[in-house]
Write an enzyme that holds these catalytic residues in place. Structure first.
Site, PDB file in Angstrom:
ATOM      1  N   LYS A 165      -4.936   5.106   8.455  1.00  0.00           N
ATOM      2  CA  LYS A 165      -3.804   4.586   9.222  1.00  0.00           C
ATOM      3  C   LYS A 165      -3.589   5.451  10.463  1.00  0.00           C
ATOM      4  O   LYS A 165      -3.727   6.680  10.395  1.00  0.00           O
ATOM      5  CB  LYS A 165      -2.546   4.598   8.333  1.00  0.00           C
ATOM      6  CG  LYS A 165      -1.318   3.944   8.936  1.00  0.00           C
ATOM      7  CD  LYS A 165      -0.163   3.950   7.930  1.00  0.00           C
ATOM      8  CE  LYS A 165       1.095   3.297   8.471  1.00  0.00           C
ATOM      9  NZ  LYS A 165       2.202   3.292   7.498  1.00  0.00           N
ATOM     10  N   SER A 187       4.445  -1.142   6.849  1.00  0.00           N
ATOM     11  CA  SER A 187       3.799  -0.858   8.112  1.00  0.00           C
ATOM     12  C   SER A 187       2.288  -0.617   8.026  1.00  0.00           C
ATOM     13  O   SER A 187       1.609  -0.698   9.032  1.00  0.00           O
ATOM     14  CB  SER A 187       4.449   0.367   8.766  1.00  0.00           C
ATOM     15  OG  SER A 187       4.246   1.509   7.964  1.00  0.00           O
ATOM     16  N   SER A 233       5.861   0.761   2.755  1.00  0.00           N
ATOM     17  CA  SER A 233       4.808   0.479   3.740  1.00  0.00           C
ATOM     18  C   SER A 233       3.379   0.481   3.204  1.00  0.00           C
ATOM     19  O   SER A 233       2.462   0.078   3.909  1.00  0.00           O
ATOM     20  CB  SER A 233       4.891   1.471   4.902  1.00  0.00           C
ATOM     21  OG  SER A 233       5.988   1.158   5.716  1.00  0.00           O
TER      22      SER A 233
END
Lengths: 97, 478
Positions: free
Chosen positions: B79, B154, B178
């Site tokens: 990420k 996210s 997330s």
């Protein structure tokens, strides 16, 4: 209509705290958003928390000390590569005093 | 060899047995990304050169018979809020568009030490603030199961990359759901460990008391093995916790006999989509058939978790994001008269809408005159929520709950109504407020063909209980 009202002075103050520069249109939008959010957050007032201690972290923690020893070598050049403005190995900023 | 059907563990075995080379795996990975990512937008940057370079080093080690971990030579996506040395790390924000860290996050360092190969950085909501991946500066990632739907957020890019078969493993971070919510939307397995299990060093902070890095994979075994690799105490993160054991995968073959599993009543009545409710019931039946005791109970406080979470998360964000000022790194606005206008203009032009809105709310709730009414009130609410979970875990080993109230919404439908979007996190945020571990596992699809996930929430340090139930569900052993 919600019950919270954010006035011009408050939104100006929040802008200073948040270090953001909002134009008039953005200010109005921010006021509205914040009022709605605060109306929603006010739901917490239904809870009786008079005898409750605030909880920041779940686990107890103590100060964690370690020797301040350089382990990662000299990253000066890579670090300066990230700076928006550099002059002779220094980061350039507007006059501060 | 058909790489697409292998698990990460199987791929690791094939690499070690030299049935396939690291270069062949990387060729396959980048070819797949090239084909699929035009549509999915899971990656915001690739690091081909570094990957092939690292790959040849790893190949040499394999050739010498060395094995660093089960995943040696297996590609992984990271990420974009975790620092990667020499590789752009943007948090999907304009303000960090050109930021190249000179160090690795500890979690990244650990996957590299285990011989995994970082192939690229994945899309996310800007600074992890969002539930749909639509606040990304680079545009939304799209759900591989239906491109008109969001991935969730996210960690949307990480989940989409795994779901699309671009990679088999990814790292995500979870502040209010997330990892778990996009895993549920994309049909991946995602695990948010107990706070402190994985070092946060080098993770660009959103809300430090809630942020935790965790693994995302296509199955429970790969997820558990990846968690073993990234977990551990770290002197660079004083909130990292020294645990007694890290052998999470040791329980994967255990059954769930005698486990006490509770389903909170308000979690399955509160505006929950019928198909998801049905899946919760099916899951409960399977667990019962396998010998677990599954009962419903009242957990309570569900209406208060989201407001408490947003106050705390935004407060911490307003402080954490103060560092982005256009001085040492990141975007600097062109026109300014003095230092202060430089800060303000750089931040105003560099941050996106959702981020600015959260910074302002956070600044407000921390400001004098409002601190007690909002911030302190939220921390007291957090204490009440924690107490409710503590009570629940006196009677239960595990809590079974939905991950989100619905399947993945359509693109473009969420951002216009922030409170509605925030409510999509209603089942996930308590876990972060209370530092609990929770795993999201796929349990089927809706009529529309979108994945449905359920989560197993354990007490602090109860990862193994989460994994026992999750692995039973995914093996279909019941």
């Amino acid at each position: 209509m919600g019950k919270n009202t954010i006035d011009d002075e408050t939104i100006e103050y929040v802008g200073i705290l948040a270090k953001l520069e909002l134009n008039d249109e953005e200010k109005e939008k921010a006021k509205k958003d914040m009022e709605e959010m605060l109306d929603y957050v006010d739901k917490l007032n239904e809870l009786d928390t008079d005898d409750v201690l605030p909880m920041s972290h779940i686990f107890d923690s103590e100060n964690a000390f370690r020797e301040d020893v350089v382990t990662n070598g000299d990253g000066c050049e890579e670090l300066l590569n990230n700076a928006p403005k550099v002059k002779e190995n220094m980061i350039v900023v507007p006059k501060t005093i | 060899m058909d790489i697409s059907t292998l698990s990460a563990k199987e791929l690791g075995d094939c690499l070690f047995n030299k049935e396939i080379s690291v270069k062949e795996v990387l060729d396959y990975t980048y070819k797949t990304i090239e084909e699929k990512d035009k549509d999915i937008n899971a990656f915001v940057s690739l690091c081909k050169e570094e990957a092939y370079e690292r790959g040849s080093v790893i190949q040499e080690m394999i050739d010498r018979g060395e094995r660093l971990s089960p995943f040696m030579g297996v590609p992984i996506a990271i990420k974009d809020n975790m620092c990667t040395k020499g590789i752009k790390t943007t948090c999907c924000s304009k303000i960090l568009e050109n930021f190249v860290p000179n160090y690795n996050a500890t979690a990244v360092e650990k996957v590299l030490d285990a011989g995994l190969i970082v192939v690229g950085k994945t899309n996310m909501d800007e600074f992890a603030m969002g539930s749909t991946n639509e606040t990304s500066f680079y545009g939304p990632a799209k759900n591989p199961h239906d491109l008109e739907h969001v991935t969730g957020g996210s960690s949307g890019g990480s989940c989409a990359a795994v779901a699309a078969g671009e990679v088999k493993l990814a790292l995500g971070s979870d502040t209010g759901g997330s990892i778990r919510q996009p895993s549920a939307y994309c049909g991946t397995v995602g695990f948010k460990p107990t706070y402190g299990t994985v070092s946060r060093y080098g993770l660009i902070a959103y809300a430090s008391s809630l942020d935790q890095i965790g693994p995302i994979a296509g199955n429970v075994t790969d997820t558990a093995l990846l968690l073993e690799i990234i977990s551990g105490t770290d002197e660079k993160d004083s909130t990292s916790v020294k645990r007694d054991e890290y052998d999470f995968s040791s329980v994967l073959d255990m059954d769930v006999k005698g486990m006490r599993i509770g389903i909170p009543n308000d979690y399955i009545s509160h505006g929950l989509n019928d198909e998801i409710k049905e899946k919760i019931n099916e899951t409960a039946e399977k667990l019962k058939a396998a010998g677990a005791e599954v009962t419903n109970f009242d957990l309570g406080l569900l209406d208060y978790v989201v407001p408490a979470y947003y106050v705390i998360a935004c407060a911490e964000a307003s402080s954490n994001l103060e560092r982005f000022d256009g001085v040492k790194y990141g975007f600097r606005a062109d026109n300014y008269e003095d230092l202060h206008t430089m800060y303000k203009r750089s931040r105003t032009k560099g941050f996106g809408k959702e981020v600015k809105s959260r910074i302002m709310l956070g600044s407000f709730v921390l400001s004098s005159g409002y601190y007690d009414a909002y911030y302190l009130k939220a921390l007291k609410t957090k204490a009440l929520i924690k107490k409710a979970f503590d009570d629940a875990f006196k009677n239960y080993d595990l809590i079974l709950s939905p991950v989100a109230p619905s399947t993945a919404p359509k693109l473009g439908e969420s951002l216009s109504d922030p409170i509605k979007m925030y409510l999509s996190d209603i089942y996930t945020v308590s876990v972060n407020l209370c530092s609990l571990p929770s795993i999201s596992v796929p349990v089927g699809k809706s009529k529309e063909g979108l994945p449905i996930g359920v989560q197993f929430i354990g007490d602090c340090f109860g990862e193994k209980n989460c994994l026992r139930a999750a692995s039973m569900m995914s093996n279909g052993e019941a």
